[in-house]
Design a protein around this motif. Structure first.
Motif, PDB file in Angstrom:
ATOM      1  N   ARG A  16       0.913  -1.404  -0.049  1.00 42.99           N
ATOM      2  CA  ARG A  16       0.046  -0.012  -0.041  1.00 42.99           C
ATOM      3  C   ARG A  16       0.966   1.290  -0.135  1.00 42.99           C
ATOM      4  NH1 ARG A  16      -0.278   2.220   5.306  1.00 42.99           N
ATOM      5  NH2 ARG A  16       0.663   0.739   6.750  1.00 42.99           N
ATOM      6  N   LYS A 138       5.457   4.922   8.015  1.00 41.10           N
ATOM      7  CA  LYS A 138       6.200   4.277   9.318  1.00 41.10           C
ATOM      8  C   LYS A 138       7.652   3.728   8.964  1.00 41.10           C
ATOM      9  CE  LYS A 138       2.725   2.204  12.086  1.00 41.10           C
ATOM     10  NZ  LYS A 138       1.985   0.894  12.497  1.00 41.10           N
ATOM     11  N   ASN A 285      -8.687 -11.886   2.727  1.00 37.68           N
ATOM     12  CA  ASN A 285      -7.869 -12.723   3.383  1.00 37.68           C
ATOM     13  C   ASN A 285      -6.431 -13.075   2.674  1.00 37.68           C
ATOM     14  OD1 ASN A 285      -9.120 -12.268   5.728  1.00 37.68           O
ATOM     15  ND2 ASN A 285     -10.567 -13.949   5.410  1.00 37.68           N
ATOM     16  N   GLN A 286      -7.154 -13.672   1.381  1.00 36.88           N
ATOM     17  CA  GLN A 286      -6.220 -14.248   0.506  1.00 36.88           C
ATOM     18  C   GLN A 286      -5.559 -13.483  -0.616  1.00 36.88           C
ATOM     19  OE1 GLN A 286      -6.269 -16.622   3.185  1.00 36.88           O
ATOM     20  NE2 GLN A 286      -4.999 -17.072   1.398  1.00 36.88           N
ATOM     21  N   LYS A 287      -6.167 -12.357  -0.796  1.00 38.13           N
ATOM     22  CA  LYS A 287      -5.736 -11.338  -2.085  1.00 38.13           C
ATOM     23  C   LYS A 287      -5.951 -11.979  -3.364  1.00 38.13           C
ATOM     24  CE  LYS A 287      -3.071  -9.025   1.528  1.00 38.13           C
ATOM     25  NZ  LYS A 287      -4.125  -8.119   2.341  1.00 38.13           N
ATOM     26  N   VAL A 333      -6.482 -23.166   2.199  1.00 40.76           N
ATOM     27  CA  VAL A 333      -6.458 -22.152   2.958  1.00 40.76           C
ATOM     28  C   VAL A 333      -7.929 -21.347   2.448  1.00 40.76           C
ATOM     29  CG1 VAL A 333      -5.612 -19.768   3.661  1.00 40.76           C
ATOM     30  CG2 VAL A 333      -4.105 -21.486   2.608  1.00 40.76           C
ATOM     31  N   ARG A 335     -10.755 -22.883   1.343  1.00 36.60           N
ATOM     32  CA  ARG A 335     -11.525 -23.781   1.848  1.00 36.60           C
ATOM     33  C   ARG A 335     -11.961 -23.662   3.569  1.00 36.60           C
ATOM     34  NH1 ARG A 335      -9.779 -28.584  -0.267  1.00 36.60           N
ATOM     35  NH2 ARG A 335      -8.657 -29.071   1.671  1.00 36.60           N
ATOM     36  N   ALA A 336     -10.560 -23.557   4.223  1.00 38.29           N
ATOM     37  CA  ALA A 336     -10.651 -23.135   5.482  1.00 38.29           C
ATOM     38  C   ALA A 336     -11.414 -21.937   5.897  1.00 38.29           C
ATOM     39  CB  ALA A 336      -9.237 -23.274   6.191  1.00 38.29           C
ATOM     40  N   ASP A 340     -15.007 -20.965   7.803  1.00 32.47           N
ATOM     41  CA  ASP A 340     -15.187 -19.968   8.860  1.00 32.47           C
ATOM     42  C   ASP A 340     -16.657 -18.947   8.360  1.00 32.47           C
ATOM     43  OD1 ASP A 340     -13.400 -20.944  10.396  1.00 32.47           O
ATOM     44  OD2 ASP A 340     -11.788 -19.375  10.002  1.00 32.47           O
ATOM     45  N   ASN A 362     -24.045  -1.055  25.835  1.00 31.55           N
ATOM     46  CA  ASN A 362     -22.854  -0.835  26.456  1.00 31.55           C
ATOM     47  C   ASN A 362     -21.471  -0.534  25.341  1.00 31.55           C
ATOM     48  OD1 ASN A 362     -24.019  -1.993  28.763  1.00 31.55           O
ATOM     49  ND2 ASN A 362     -23.924  -4.089  27.836  1.00 31.55           N
ATOM     50  N   VAL A 364     -19.970   2.309  23.374  1.00 31.91           N
ATOM     51  CA  VAL A 364     -20.100   3.887  23.330  1.00 31.91           C
ATOM     52  C   VAL A 364     -20.026   4.259  21.926  1.00 31.91           C
ATOM     53  CG1 VAL A 364     -18.763   6.016  23.959  1.00 31.91           C
ATOM     54  CG2 VAL A 364     -19.089   4.025  25.664  1.00 31.91           C
TER      55      VAL A 364
ATOM     56  N   PRO B  79     -10.986 -27.031  12.939  1.00 30.23           N
ATOM     57  CA  PRO B  79      -9.898 -27.491  12.600  1.00 30.23           C
ATOM     58  C   PRO B  79      -8.481 -26.906  12.881  1.00 30.23           C
ATOM     59  CG  PRO B  79     -11.262 -26.559  10.769  1.00 30.23           C
ATOM     60  CD  PRO B  79     -11.913 -26.391  11.989  1.00 30.23           C
ATOM     61  N   ASN B  80      -8.637 -25.731  13.330  1.00 28.79           N
ATOM     62  CA  ASN B  80      -7.389 -24.883  13.393  1.00 28.79           C
ATOM     63  C   ASN B  80      -7.247 -24.195  14.578  1.00 28.79           C
ATOM     64  OD1 ASN B  80      -8.679 -23.035  12.096  1.00 28.79           O
ATOM     65  ND2 ASN B  80      -7.441 -23.493  10.233  1.00 28.79           N
ATOM     66  N   GLU B 123       3.043  -7.375   4.414  1.00 27.16           N
ATOM     67  CA  GLU B 123       3.102  -6.312   5.337  1.00 27.16           C
ATOM     68  C   GLU B 123       2.274  -6.743   6.675  1.00 27.16           C
ATOM     69  OE1 GLU B 123       0.989  -2.805   4.759  1.00 27.16           O
ATOM     70  OE2 GLU B 123       1.851  -1.698   6.208  1.00 27.16           O
ATOM     71  N   ASP B 125       2.374  -5.044  10.510  1.00 25.93           N
ATOM     72  CA  ASP B 125       2.958  -4.296  11.652  1.00 25.93           C
ATOM     73  C   ASP B 125       2.554  -4.896  12.946  1.00 25.93           C
ATOM     74  OD1 ASP B 125       4.035  -2.949   9.621  1.00 25.93           O
ATOM     75  OD2 ASP B 125       2.600  -1.115   9.970  1.00 25.93           O
ATOM     76  N   LEU B 136       7.926  -3.616  13.283  1.00 26.35           N
ATOM     77  CA  LEU B 136       7.549  -3.667  11.754  1.00 26.35           C
ATOM     78  C   LEU B 136       8.031  -4.782  11.181  1.00 26.35           C
ATOM     79  CD1 LEU B 136       8.027  -0.130  10.216  1.00 26.35           C
ATOM     80  CD2 LEU B 136       6.033  -1.226  11.571  1.00 26.35           C
ATOM     81  N   TRP B 141       3.878 -15.714   4.117  1.00 26.38           N
ATOM     82  CA  TRP B 141       2.770 -16.703   3.546  1.00 26.38           C
ATOM     83  C   TRP B 141       3.479 -17.676   2.749  1.00 26.38           C
ATOM     84  CZ3 TRP B 141      -2.079 -13.946   0.859  1.00 26.38           C
ATOM     85  CH2 TRP B 141      -2.565 -13.077   1.900  1.00 26.38           C
ATOM     86  N   ASP B 143       2.158 -20.319  -0.041  1.00 28.51           N
ATOM     87  CA  ASP B 143       1.095 -20.498  -0.733  1.00 28.51           C
ATOM     88  C   ASP B 143      -0.303 -20.136  -0.286  1.00 28.51           C
ATOM     89  OD1 ASP B 143       2.690 -21.932  -2.496  1.00 28.51           O
ATOM     90  OD2 ASP B 143       2.017 -23.960  -1.624  1.00 28.51           O
ATOM     91  N   GLY B 144      -0.320 -18.734   0.177  1.00 27.01           N
ATOM     92  CA  GLY B 144      -1.610 -18.137   0.694  1.00 27.01           C
ATOM     93  C   GLY B 144      -1.797 -18.189   2.128  1.00 27.01           C
ATOM     94  N   MET B 145      -1.028 -19.239   2.827  1.00 21.78           N
ATOM     95  CA  MET B 145      -1.278 -19.306   4.212  1.00 21.78           C
ATOM     96  C   MET B 145      -0.421 -18.575   4.944  1.00 21.78           C
ATOM     97  SD  MET B 145      -1.444 -22.793   6.040  1.00 21.78           S
ATOM     98  CE  MET B 145       0.215 -23.464   5.679  1.00 21.78           C
ATOM     99  N   VAL B 281     -16.453  -3.872  27.748  1.00 27.57           N
ATOM    100  CA  VAL B 281     -15.544  -3.384  26.805  1.00 27.57           C
ATOM    101  C   VAL B 281     -14.782  -2.422  27.227  1.00 27.57           C
ATOM    102  CG1 VAL B 281     -15.638  -1.934  24.532  1.00 27.57           C
ATOM    103  CG2 VAL B 281     -17.426  -3.775  25.028  1.00 27.57           C
TER     104      VAL B 281
END
Lengths: 825, 311
Positions: A16, A138, A285-287, A333, A335-336, A340, A362, A364, B79-80, B123, B125, B136, B141, B143-145, B281
């Motif tokens: 990014r 950063k 999650n997986q791009k 991945v 699949r998992a 979820d 509760n 705010v 499973p995980n 990335e 952080d 940082l 990853w 294979d995507g994991m 909270v």
């Protein structure tokens, strides 16, 4: 002319940050070059996950010589001054100086010539400074050197630098500099896995080519093109269509140096989850990209345009097995992840939306504006008020507002915040809500920006307006208005949203009235329970009431001081003074009585404020049985002139914020924003639709000759008036005296003014602005004739005064449609 | 790797996988430590990381750390996701210039071939509000994991890292599932044997996951835990106060480690309370702040000890 090649080779740069970094590098280097007199021909920056690169071509080999003059002492100045001058300029004697005369006398002038330096030396100075001051969002320290102060920071560890400089025809030179132990040279490295060896480069052309041979596509655009084309092709080959996603494409192209596009699939059963959830899961999650059936339903009636069970990933390597292991791994991945997501979705469906609402009590929303629960109740009440104005069913609007935020507490939205609203719609439909009620969950957030769609369903419009207006008045009431570029609560966007909702749905509403309603709901939450007025008085420090303290002093002050009461009496109010016997002893009784009186008024006002919260101080929203008591307290409070003033002030302030937003909006559409001012300046204009209609009619009128001439005439009248008003130090209000008219043109003008006033007034009352403008047009010949034949500043003072009064009447007549003095041109 | 017997191969055996990492990092000069003997949420809490990351003295260590995340319990059904799992932790101070290459070699050592698998640094952080720490780096990853976390510590326990340490954390079960081609963690082959001799991860941990999930979500004694939190907090402060050596002209602390144990304790007790759903909270932030205050005070004490200071 010589070219510069620069490469900063590091560990993986966050995707990014890449585009901006490339831009910053180009800008910083070229700005510095220009500042040093090195005007270049062209520059281009590139970025991959591991390198930032820049090529600048056509840089002069040397800086131009710099000639400057330096002013010295006067002729005949003391020797010390002369010696100082010689020393500072490097002249050996005054003979080398020129003499220049100015009004203060004759002065010595030294002509200084600074020879230009070799560009390569200048660049060697520039680059380390740029690296040291590079604006990463950063940055970090690393390795052994990080123990020392002044260690280099970079986005991730920086490993090597290439810097070469030289003309196309010759072997370029290395620009010699080093930063924190990294020596600039001409070595880089290829792809991390496919070609990791060192590469020696000379200039940009061979740099880019050698990188390509070493499996690195330097240009981010080229990587994007490859990914997009290959992804489309892969999908097409299987009879599908890629769901394009520019943001994802930008990110993915920043994660690879050598893009290799592959396709995988997942179990059909997951297609029972809403498509947006599948997409969010796979994308965030997986791009990976998702794939759909083509939408072309004519040729393929069985094609739905819905997602298929495929996805497209972008690897960074050409795998030796053709990508089988990579696809298999990604499928696992995904699949998992989808399991979820499916679990979340199905869990969500088990709980009704309204059952989630108690939890909001509760959470705010903002510490000064109460909980989310309170906010939802406010929006509900406001939506019910707005519903009739927009033609929505009141009960449906209330129900929609009641449920609209509930999905914030669902699992799916917890996981994918960007699906807020949309999930609410799915869940509302699933629990059998009315279609409009369900749609409002999603639609009430709209429009999110200037390009976003504006909802049209009446129920959605009501809730969307209530939501936005509540946000605006709430933050207005706690003095969290946008300033400059800071708008953390996106209030400008909210105001624009209101404007677009009102205009595109042709909603008639008095904003002022809505603001008052919303404010009376919102302000209730601003008086926090834990600061009774006695405490307030005890700790009152007249020196420091700056509205900044945490216990909402701002609101108290806003109310108590709406008429300047505190400013007038701050010295008298402090309780410590009232109770201080020493002070009392020194003081005469009148003064003491004065102070006691001020304090009594202070206490009375605070009492009114506190009464609103009084008996219910621990509840965000009063329980049903006590609502009428609160309402009474509120009504009592709002009957107080000081409270009314405070709310009027807030509402007016907010209204002028809306006027500004409307101007911006109209300007963006190419309309004249000065016309907005001309209409708002009339005062009492808080019906946006009418304002815009009036502006449109005014714009059209001013495009005609009648309009232009009338504007010119009115301006002329105004100019004369303001000159004469200044001269006489008085205004010329009031009706002219008919008996003092001497010329026909005067009488004709007076008649025209009367006629136009009544016609235009009637047309405006009927909201027929075009007719009002046509009526205005009738004024023009009379005004023109008047200026043609009549001398305003007649020698006879009474006639002069009467004529000025007549001019003033022109101004007054035009105010039936707009304040012409605010119109430009 | 060829000389390894089948049951020791990282792709066949969970323990073989752990041993392969131990051997690899031992080769890189790390001291191979055993798990810290307290309950903690992540390997980072081990004093070998939190405290040793501070101060100028070089330090290289690797260890397995059982990590307790009471909230992540799923009664052994997910499973995980588990309330107890293993992290493999590597810390190198100062961070060596070739840390990324070392990491990739470690993947090769457990059988992840970078010519077959797509390995990426994405990335991420890292920030731990409870430890007053940030750094940082990336999630790594394969294979995507996400298989590891790679961080250059910038600040730990409120103290600037000088020099910076590099930290690697491997999620062991997830990586092992991938290596073994198993979908459910409980099906992992633990000892690499087949037939009657085979012991699975479920054989070892399934009952524990069920029991602890029951405990964490439904039965843990909140009243006791609230008291324990306060006790640990007070003890930590007490030990810190008592540890400052008096009479020497150099500021010196003699009890940073025992004090830090109490900080670890408080943190875990907080996690248990959080899992039980008895912390609101708003309170949540304040508890996190209290643990952070302890961690920072411990960090400050540590840099005034023999191992934490310059000389």
């Amino acid at each position: 002319m010589p070219d510069l090649l620069l490469e900063l080779f590091s560990e993986e740069i966050p995707a990014r940050m890449q585009a901006k970094a490339a831009d910053d590098l180009r800008r910083m280097v070229t700005d510095k070059l220009v500042a040093e007199g090195l005007v270049y021909e062209g520059a281009k920056a590139f970025v991959t996950p591991r390198r930032l690169a820049l090529t600048v071509h056509g840089i002069p080999a040397r800086q131009p010589d710099l000639k400057t003059e330096r002013k010295g002492p006067k002729i005949g100045a003391p020797d010390a001054a002369v010696q100082g001058f010689l020393k500072a300029t490097g002249l050996t004697s005054l003979d080398e100086a020129k003499i220049q005369r100015d009004p203060k006398g004759d002065f010595y002038i030294a002509l200084l010539e600074k020879p230009g330096r070799a560009a390569i030396d200048v660049i060697a100075e520039i680059l380390p400074v740029i690296v040291r001051t590079f604006p990463w969002p950063k940055s970090m320290r690393w390795g052994e050197r990080s123990a020392k102060s002044g260690a280099l920071t970079w986005v991730r560890p920086l490993h090597s630098i290439i810097a070469t400089f030289g003309p196309e025809t010759e072997e370029p030179e290395v620009v010699k500099f080093s930063i924190d132990g990294i020596e600039a040279g001409q070595t880089t490295f290829g792809h991390r896995f496919l070609a990791p060896s060192a590469i020696s480069v000379r200039r940009f052309e061979d740099y880019e080519a050698k990188l390509k041979a070493a499996k690195v596509v330097l240009d981010p655009q080229a990587r994007k093109d490859i990914i997009l084309a290959d992804a489309k092709q892969l999908a097409f080959a299987q009879g599908f269509e890629l769901v394009e996603d520019q943001v994802l494409l930008d990110e993915v192209s920043g994660l690879v140096e050598w893009p290799v596009v592959l396709m995988g699939s997942f179990d059909q059963e997951f297609l029972s989850i809403p498509g947006e959830v599948i997409r969010a899961t796979i994308r965030n999650n997986q791009k990976c990209f998702v794939v759909s059936d083509p939408k072309d339903s004519d040729k393929n009636p069985d094609k739905t345009g819905k997602l298929t069970n495929k996805f497209i990933l972008t690897a960074n390597i050409e795998a030796t097995d053709g990508g089988k292991a990579i696809i298999a791994g990604n499928e696992r991945v995904i699949r998992a992840r989808l399991s979820d997501a499916k679990f979340f979705y199905e869990t969500d469906l088990k709980t009704k939306l309204e059952e989630r609402l108690p939890k909001f009590e509760n959470i705010v929303f903002h510490e000064k504006l109460g909980t989310q629960g309170a906010r939802i109740k406010r929006i509900e009440r406001l939506a019910a008020e707005i519903a009739p104005l927009v033609g929505a069913d009141v009960e449906k609007a209330k129900r929609a507002a009641h449920l609209a935020k509930a999905d914030l507490l669902t699992e799916v939205v917890g996981e994918f915040p960007e699906l807020q609203g949309l999930m609410g719609k799915y869940y509302a439909i699933a629990q059998g809500e009315d279609a409009s009620v369900a749609a409002a969950s999603e639609e009430h957030y709209k429009p999110q920006g200037p390009a976003d769609r504006v909802p049209t369903d009446r129920v959605s419009v009501a809730v969307a307006l209530a939501d936005k207006i509540d946000t605006l008045v709430g933050f207005w009431a706690i003095d969290e208005k946008p300033t400059g570029s800071k708008d953390p609560y996106a209030l400008r966007r909210a105001a624009l949203g209101v404007i677009r909702l009102v205009l595109s749905n042709e909603t008639r509403a008095s904003l002022n009235e809505l603001f008052h309603k919303a404010l009376t709901l919102a302000l209730y939450f601003c008086f926090r329970p834990d600061h009774g007025y006695l405490q307030l008085a005890a700790t009152w420090d007249p020196q420091s009431h700056d509205g900044q303290s945490e216990w909402n002093e701002y609101q108290y002050l806003l109310f108590l001081n709406s008429d300047g009461f505190i400013d007038r009496n701050s010295e008298k109010i402090g309780m410590h003074q009232i109770g201080n016997p020493d002070l009392g002893a020194e003081e005469d009784e009148d003064k003491y009585a004065e102070r006691a009186q001020a304090f009594e008024e202070f206490k009375r006002r605070l009492g009114r404020l506190e009464a609103v919260r009084g008996p219910f101080i621990f509840e965000d929203v009063p329980p049903a049985g006590k609502i009428s008591a609160v309402r009474n307290a509120l009504e009592q409070l709002y009957r107080e002139p000081f409270a009314k003033l405070a709310i009027d002030k807030l509402a007016n302030d907010l209204l002028s914020f809306f006027a500004d937003r409307l101007k911006v909006q109209l300007r963006d559409q190419g309309a004249r924003h000065d016309l907005v001012d001309a209409v708002f300046s009339l005062g009492g204009q808080d019906d946006l639709l009418m304002v815009v209609r009036r502006v449109e009619a005014l714009g059209k009128f001013l495009d005609t000759d009648d309009g232009k001439n009338l504007l010119a005439g009115t301006k002329r009248a105004s100019n004369i008036l303001s000159i004469e008003e200044k001269k006489d130090k008085r205004s010329f209000d009031g009706a002219p005296d008919v008996s003092l008219y001497k010329l026909d043109e005067e009488k004709a003008l007076a008649k025209a003014i009367d006629q136009v006033k009544s016609e235009a007034g009637a047309a405006v009352a009927k909201e027929d602005f075009a007719a009002a403008m046509s009526a205005m047009a009738k004024l023009r010949p009379a005004v023109d004739a008047f200026f043609d034949k009549v001398k305003v500043n007649d020698d006879e003072p009474k006639v002069r005064e009467n004529r000025l009064k007549l001019l003033n009447e022109i101004r007054a007549a035009t105010r039936a449609v707009a304040d012409f003095s605010k119109i430009e041109g | 790797m060829d000389e390894l017997p089948a049951h020791m191969r990282p792709e066949r055996s969970f323990q073989g996988f752990i041993l392969a990492l131990q051997r690899f990092w031992a080769e890189q000069g790390c001291v191979i430590l055993q798990p810290y003997d307290m309950e903690m949420g992540a390997g980072t809490f081990h004093p070998a990381t939190t405290l040793r990351a501070l101060g100028p003295k070089p330090w290289r260590a690797a260890y397995v750390q059982p990590s307790r995340r009471p909230k992540d319990g799923r009664y052994g059904k997910n499973p995980n996701r588990m309330q107890h799992y293993y992290q493999y932790q590597v810390i190198m101070k100062p961070s060596p210039p070739n840390l990324q290459e070392l990491y990739l070699k470690s993947l090769a050592a457990i059988g992840l071939d970078s010519s077959l698998h797509d390995i990426r640094f994405v990335e991420d952080d890292w920030e731990s509000p409870t430890l007053g720490a940030w750094g940082l780096g990336w999630e790594c990853w394969c294979d995507g994991m996400e298989v590891s976390q790679f961080t250059y510590f910038q600040q730990v326990a409120g103290v600037e890292c000088a020099p910076v340490a590099g930290e690697l954390t491997y999620g062991m079960e997830r990586l092992a599932c991938y290596l073994q081609g198993v979908d459910h963690v409980m099906d992992l082959n633990f000892n690499g044997r087949e037939g009657a001799d085979k012991v699975t991860y479920g054989d070892v941990f399934l009952q524990a996951e069920q029991e602890y999930s029951l405990h964490n979500f439904e039965h843990s004694d909140s009243e006791m835990l609230f008291k324990q939190f306060v006790m640990a907090e007070e003890a930590c402060k007490k030990y810190l106060a008592a540890g400052w050596k008096s009479g020497s002209n150099q500021k010196e602390h003699l009890m940073a480690l025992p004090a830090y144990d109490q900080c670890i304790k408080a943190s875990h007790v907080f996690n248990l309370l959080d899992a039980r759903g008895v912390i609101s909270v708003t309170e949540r932030q304040s508890y996190i702040g209290r643990v952070r205050d302890l961690a920072k005070a411990c960090g400050d004490a540590w840099v005034h000890t023999e191992a934490g200071r310059a000389s």
